[in-house]
Scaffold this motif. Structure first.
Motif, PDB file in Angstrom:
ATOM      1  N   ILE A 188       0.829  -1.199   0.000  1.00 39.69           N
ATOM      2  CA  ILE A 188       0.000   0.000   0.000  1.00 39.69           C
ATOM      3  C   ILE A 188       0.867   1.255   0.000  1.00 39.69           C
ATOM      4  O   ILE A 188       1.853   1.334   0.738  1.00 39.69           O
ATOM      5  CB  ILE A 188      -0.926  -0.013   1.231  1.00 39.69           C
ATOM      6  CG1 ILE A 188      -1.891  -1.197   1.111  1.00 39.69           C
ATOM      7  CG2 ILE A 188      -1.664   1.306   1.377  1.00 39.69           C
ATOM      8  CD1 ILE A 188      -2.730  -1.434   2.341  1.00 39.69           C
ATOM      9  N   ALA A 189       0.502   2.228  -0.853  1.00 39.86           N
ATOM     10  CA  ALA A 189       1.266   3.474  -0.887  1.00 39.86           C
ATOM     11  C   ALA A 189       0.312   4.668  -0.753  1.00 39.86           C
ATOM     12  O   ALA A 189      -0.887   4.542  -0.993  1.00 39.86           O
ATOM     13  CB  ALA A 189       2.052   3.577  -2.191  1.00 39.86           C
ATOM     14  N   ILE A 190       0.875   5.792  -0.373  1.00 38.38           N
ATOM     15  CA  ILE A 190       0.051   6.966  -0.110  1.00 38.38           C
ATOM     16  C   ILE A 190       0.685   8.225  -0.700  1.00 38.38           C
ATOM     17  O   ILE A 190       1.894   8.436  -0.563  1.00 38.38           O
ATOM     18  CB  ILE A 190      -0.101   7.181   1.419  1.00 38.38           C
ATOM     19  CG1 ILE A 190      -0.772   5.969   2.059  1.00 38.38           C
ATOM     20  CG2 ILE A 190      -0.896   8.457   1.704  1.00 38.38           C
ATOM     21  CD1 ILE A 190      -0.743   5.994   3.577  1.00 38.38           C
ATOM     22  N   ARG A 222       6.946   4.750   1.227  1.00 38.84           N
ATOM     23  CA  ARG A 222       5.717   4.593   0.441  1.00 38.84           C
ATOM     24  C   ARG A 222       4.721   5.719   0.723  1.00 38.84           C
ATOM     25  O   ARG A 222       3.562   5.662   0.325  1.00 38.84           O
ATOM     26  CB  ARG A 222       5.059   3.261   0.772  1.00 38.84           C
ATOM     27  CG  ARG A 222       5.941   2.076   0.458  1.00 38.84           C
ATOM     28  CD  ARG A 222       5.311   1.249  -0.607  1.00 38.84           C
ATOM     29  NE  ARG A 222       6.301   0.447  -1.297  1.00 38.84           N
ATOM     30  CZ  ARG A 222       6.003  -0.645  -2.003  1.00 38.84           C
ATOM     31  NH1 ARG A 222       4.751  -1.031  -2.081  1.00 38.84           N
ATOM     32  NH2 ARG A 222       6.938  -1.308  -2.625  1.00 38.84           N
ATOM     33  N   ILE A 223       5.150   6.675   1.525  1.00 43.13           N
ATOM     34  CA  ILE A 223       4.297   7.834   1.811  1.00 43.13           C
ATOM     35  C   ILE A 223       4.985   9.078   1.256  1.00 43.13           C
ATOM     36  O   ILE A 223       6.057   9.462   1.721  1.00 43.13           O
ATOM     37  CB  ILE A 223       4.069   8.013   3.323  1.00 43.13           C
ATOM     38  CG1 ILE A 223       3.498   6.725   3.917  1.00 43.13           C
ATOM     39  CG2 ILE A 223       3.141   9.190   3.585  1.00 43.13           C
ATOM     40  CD1 ILE A 223       3.265   6.787   5.417  1.00 43.13           C
ATOM     41  N   ILE A 224       4.372   9.683   0.236  1.00 42.70           N
ATOM     42  CA  ILE A 224       4.984  10.849  -0.381  1.00 42.70           C
ATOM     43  C   ILE A 224       4.064  12.046  -0.208  1.00 42.70           C
ATOM     44  O   ILE A 224       2.844  11.930  -0.279  1.00 42.70           O
ATOM     45  CB  ILE A 224       5.231  10.587  -1.881  1.00 42.70           C
ATOM     46  CG1 ILE A 224       6.174   9.392  -2.036  1.00 42.70           C
ATOM     47  CG2 ILE A 224       5.813  11.821  -2.556  1.00 42.70           C
ATOM     48  CD1 ILE A 224       6.658   9.203  -3.446  1.00 42.70           C
ATOM     49  N   LEU A 240       6.457   6.554  -6.984  1.00 47.16           N
ATOM     50  CA  LEU A 240       5.891   5.387  -6.307  1.00 47.16           C
ATOM     51  C   LEU A 240       5.920   4.152  -7.201  1.00 47.16           C
ATOM     52  O   LEU A 240       6.237   3.045  -6.751  1.00 47.16           O
ATOM     53  CB  LEU A 240       4.451   5.700  -5.903  1.00 47.16           C
ATOM     54  CG  LEU A 240       4.065   5.857  -4.430  1.00 47.16           C
ATOM     55  CD1 LEU A 240       5.246   6.153  -3.536  1.00 47.16           C
ATOM     56  CD2 LEU A 240       2.998   6.912  -4.283  1.00 47.16           C
ATOM     57  N   LEU A 241       5.608   4.354  -8.472  1.00 48.32           N
ATOM     58  CA  LEU A 241       5.381   3.196  -9.335  1.00 48.32           C
ATOM     59  C   LEU A 241       6.660   2.554  -9.874  1.00 48.32           C
ATOM     60  O   LEU A 241       6.613   1.561 -10.583  1.00 48.32           O
ATOM     61  CB  LEU A 241       4.436   3.570 -10.483  1.00 48.32           C
ATOM     62  CG  LEU A 241       2.991   3.810 -10.020  1.00 48.32           C
ATOM     63  CD1 LEU A 241       2.128   4.314 -11.162  1.00 48.32           C
ATOM     64  CD2 LEU A 241       2.394   2.549  -9.407  1.00 48.32           C
ATOM     65  N   ILE A 242       7.816   3.137  -9.535  1.00 50.46           N
ATOM     66  CA  ILE A 242       9.058   2.484  -9.924  1.00 50.46           C
ATOM     67  C   ILE A 242       9.622   1.650  -8.772  1.00 50.46           C
ATOM     68  O   ILE A 242      10.615   0.951  -8.928  1.00 50.46           O
ATOM     69  CB  ILE A 242      10.141   3.508 -10.354  1.00 50.46           C
ATOM     70  CG1 ILE A 242      10.357   4.529  -9.236  1.00 50.46           C
ATOM     71  CG2 ILE A 242       9.747   4.195 -11.658  1.00 50.46           C
ATOM     72  CD1 ILE A 242      11.553   5.434  -9.480  1.00 50.46           C
ATOM     73  N   GLN A 243       8.975   1.751  -7.620  1.00 49.28           N
ATOM     74  CA  GLN A 243       9.467   0.989  -6.471  1.00 49.28           C
ATOM     75  C   GLN A 243       9.212  -0.507  -6.661  1.00 49.28           C
ATOM     76  O   GLN A 243       8.272  -0.916  -7.334  1.00 49.28           O
ATOM     77  CB  GLN A 243       8.778   1.464  -5.188  1.00 49.28           C
ATOM     78  CG  GLN A 243       9.137   2.894  -4.808  1.00 49.28           C
ATOM     79  CD  GLN A 243       8.570   3.300  -3.466  1.00 49.28           C
ATOM     80  OE1 GLN A 243       8.062   2.471  -2.716  1.00 49.28           O
ATOM     81  NE2 GLN A 243       8.673   4.588  -3.154  1.00 49.28           N
ATOM     82  N   VAL A 264      -0.293   8.333 -15.064  1.00 56.09           N
ATOM     83  CA  VAL A 264       1.025   7.697 -15.061  1.00 56.09           C
ATOM     84  C   VAL A 264       0.898   6.188 -15.276  1.00 56.09           C
ATOM     85  O   VAL A 264       1.652   5.593 -16.053  1.00 56.09           O
ATOM     86  CB  VAL A 264       1.773   7.977 -13.743  1.00 56.09           C
ATOM     87  CG1 VAL A 264       3.066   7.173 -13.672  1.00 56.09           C
ATOM     88  CG2 VAL A 264       2.064   9.464 -13.620  1.00 56.09           C
ATOM     89  N   ALA A 265      -0.094   5.593 -14.605  1.00 56.48           N
ATOM     90  CA  ALA A 265      -0.317   4.154 -14.763  1.00 56.48           C
ATOM     91  C   ALA A 265      -0.557   3.845 -16.238  1.00 56.48           C
ATOM     92  O   ALA A 265      -0.003   2.899 -16.795  1.00 56.48           O
ATOM     93  CB  ALA A 265      -1.510   3.716 -13.916  1.00 56.48           C
ATOM     94  N   HIS A 266      -1.346   4.667 -16.859  1.00 50.29           N
ATOM     95  CA  HIS A 266      -1.661   4.476 -18.270  1.00 50.29           C
ATOM     96  C   HIS A 266      -0.403   4.572 -19.120  1.00 50.29           C
ATOM     97  O   HIS A 266      -0.151   3.742 -19.998  1.00 50.29           O
ATOM     98  CB  HIS A 266      -2.687   5.527 -18.699  1.00 50.29           C
ATOM     99  CG  HIS A 266      -3.240   5.303 -20.062  1.00 50.29           C
ATOM    100  ND1 HIS A 266      -2.792   5.990 -21.169  1.00 50.29           N
ATOM    101  CD2 HIS A 266      -4.197   4.450 -20.500  1.00 50.29           C
ATOM    102  CE1 HIS A 266      -3.459   5.571 -22.229  1.00 50.29           C
ATOM    103  NE2 HIS A 266      -4.322   4.641 -21.863  1.00 50.29           N
TER     104      HIS A 266
END
Lengths: 344, 344
Positions: A188-190, A222-224, A240-243, A264-266
């Motif tokens: 889980i990230a925030i 995971r909290i930015i 987050l998504l490169i972690q 970004v996901a797209h």
DNA sequence: TTGTAAGCGTTATCAT
DNA sequence: ATGATAACGCTTACAA
């Protein structure tokens, strides 16, 4: 029907024609008790005939009242502002008040003085203050010192209940945490809001605390901290998504940033919700339009605004019945397409 | 009682401390020319020091003005409203006016009377009227009869240039038509706005006329009347996208409806822009956030609002210099991801 | 260039 | 129950 006369009739005209003094007419206008029944009838008839209505400015000058309410905000979210305005106006127009809007710049250090002057200049009877400005202790204090009546709308119980309407963001985020855990998410990230806002803190803690109770801990990295803007959402999502391992779920402090995550996901070819679940906060217009539509948390904004208006008018008119007791509302979770159970 | 700073400073305080009469202070406040340089400096200093600002009600009572501007609208588009408000307020605060907002219901037949009463009740100095209410001939006429100053914002030149700010939607749609033809699209469809709005008509005609000039005609059954809402966009898109041959391009009268088209395309598995191009109008928040981002037309809303405010204040203050001459702005095409050249 | 004084249309303080 | 009269804070003839 309405004949436009050269001059609007004044209280003097009414007095002269009725054959009484203007003081008595004033009594009738303001519904004072001590007026003879015959006199009252007579005066009321003349008022009718002349289509007289008291001048607000003169009235305000004499009585230090303007029948104006102020709305103070420094919030870029047009949709939120619009909902608030409509909520306040529903009450306003029913009670004979008008709404004067006053956007301001929270960061400018002149802003408190700016707000005070705004109120004094126009003799605004009372103001409703929106977040994040509503979180300013200094502003509230200054209003008190200047005997300005206010009601704040906020995410935290930080004032007398008479002066505030609170949305229990913490509780809502607690709900979200339970929901996410029930979906089986592990990583889980925030993306939080600016840490300087109480609302960000409430949401973050409400989420993390419940998560912890359920045995999930969100690690620091995971909290930015985001800035509540779309662009900021994009920046944070990239980080987050490169972690590794990649987050399975991201909570963004508002829908704008959640939309950035989606973007970004797209770009990265990450499928939502198959490979990544996302939730926001606000139930923005965006939330239901975007594809996939966004799981989010909705505050009853308009209702909160109406409640705030009711409270401020009660204060102004001295009818502080049990309005103090009502001050807390709970936002609720809206589940849409952007969240789903972990496949595996 | 004498030296108590409890009350806000008045013009008398400024006069006393400056050692001049209040008439002179009044001159300074109102920027009169005939004041000695030294005196002016002195008074300005005192005003600064006392943090004085003139009482609007007293000023209004004496000068028959309220320094209040009204904003009249019946428009569900929060983003549009918000931009307008900010545009108007930029000018307002610079000129010492406040903005009173007044949403109304165009359809209710009490609405004209409602607007008139709104203005009279608070002695509003002038109003800015937004589309679609701004298209009402009756409202404008009533305002004239009641000597109420107004400026309309509209898509068509339907009033004295002093009383209107027009966006040339027709010209913008003409640009869009040329762009679409340059992409090679053959099967073109349109979701228009409500036909009763002039703006819908302007956009539709601007688009179709240019198309016709370029040798493309849009058949009747490919033009559907929408309601400018997201849901309506969905309904209309469903009707359009089952036609054979399927449209290669759809213009929607606003971004909300374009978002609806996108939604339906997604449901039907039609790829945008590979198999279907879409364009909207407004450059809504949505337009840049949605995936794919939307080709659309942007009106300089905030600039139009500022211009409207400038004009209304000029009217109020009798400085109708060359403000009449400026009234027309042209929206411009923003090309994003939702439109592309026909493959083949 | 600056000042005096009379309003503007109400409400509020006293009397009567 | 009713009425003179003084505020309220400013603008504006009219003087000086």
């Amino acid at each position: 029907m309405n004949i436009v006369k050269d001059k609007r009739p004044t209280i003097n005209d009414v007095a002269r024609i009725s054959g009484v003094s203007k003081r008595t007419v004033s009594r009738v206008i303001n519904g004072a008790a001590n007026v003879g029944e015959a006199t009252r009838k007579k005066i009321e008839a003349v008022i009718q005939e002349l289509n007289f209505s008291p001048d607000k400015q003169a009235r305000g000058l004499a009585a230090s009242r303007s029948f104006l309410l102020g709305l103070i905000y420094d919030n870029p979210d047009a949709l939120y502002i619009d909902q608030v305005q409509r909520g306040v106006l529903d009450i306003c127009s029913a009670k004979g008040y008008e709404l004067v809007v006053h956007p301001c710049t929270y960061k400018s250090d002149d802003f408190i003085n700016n707000c005070i002057k705004f109120v004094k200049r126009s003799n605004i009877d009372g103001v409703v203050i929106l977040p994040p400005v509503s979180e300013s202790r200094e502003l509230a204090t200054s209003f008190q010192e200047n005997h300005i009546k206010y009601v704040r709308i906020a995410s935290l119980d930080l004032d007398d209940h008479a002066n505030i309407v609170v949305s229990d963001d913490r509780a809502a985020l607690s709900d979200l945490a339970r929901y996410i855990v029930s979906l089986g998410h592990q990583n889980i990230a925030i993306i939080s809001g600016p840490k300087s806002y109480f609302s960000s803190k409430e949401r973050l803690e409400g989420f993390c605390d419940t998560l912890k109770q359920l045995g999930k801990k969100v690690p620091e990295e995971r909290i930015i901290e985001g800035k509540n803007t779309y662009e900021s959402g994009i920046d944070c999502a990239r980080q987050l998504l490169i972690q590794t391992p990649r987050p399975q779920f991201i909570f963004a402090n508002n829908d704008e940033m959640a939309a950035g995550v989606l973007k970004v996901a797209h770009e990265l070819g990450i499928l939502v919700p198959e490979q990544l679940s996302i939730a926001g906060f606000d139930d923005n217009l965006l939330a239901s339009r975007i594809i996939p539509s966004l799981t989010t948390i909705q505050r009853p904004v308009s209702a909160m605004a109406s409640l705030a208006a009711t409270k401020i008018i009660a204060m102004i008119e001295g009818n502080e019945y049990n309005v103090e007791e009502q001050y807390l509302v709970k936002p609720h979770l809206i589940i849409r397409e952007s969240t789903r159970k972990i496949d595996k």
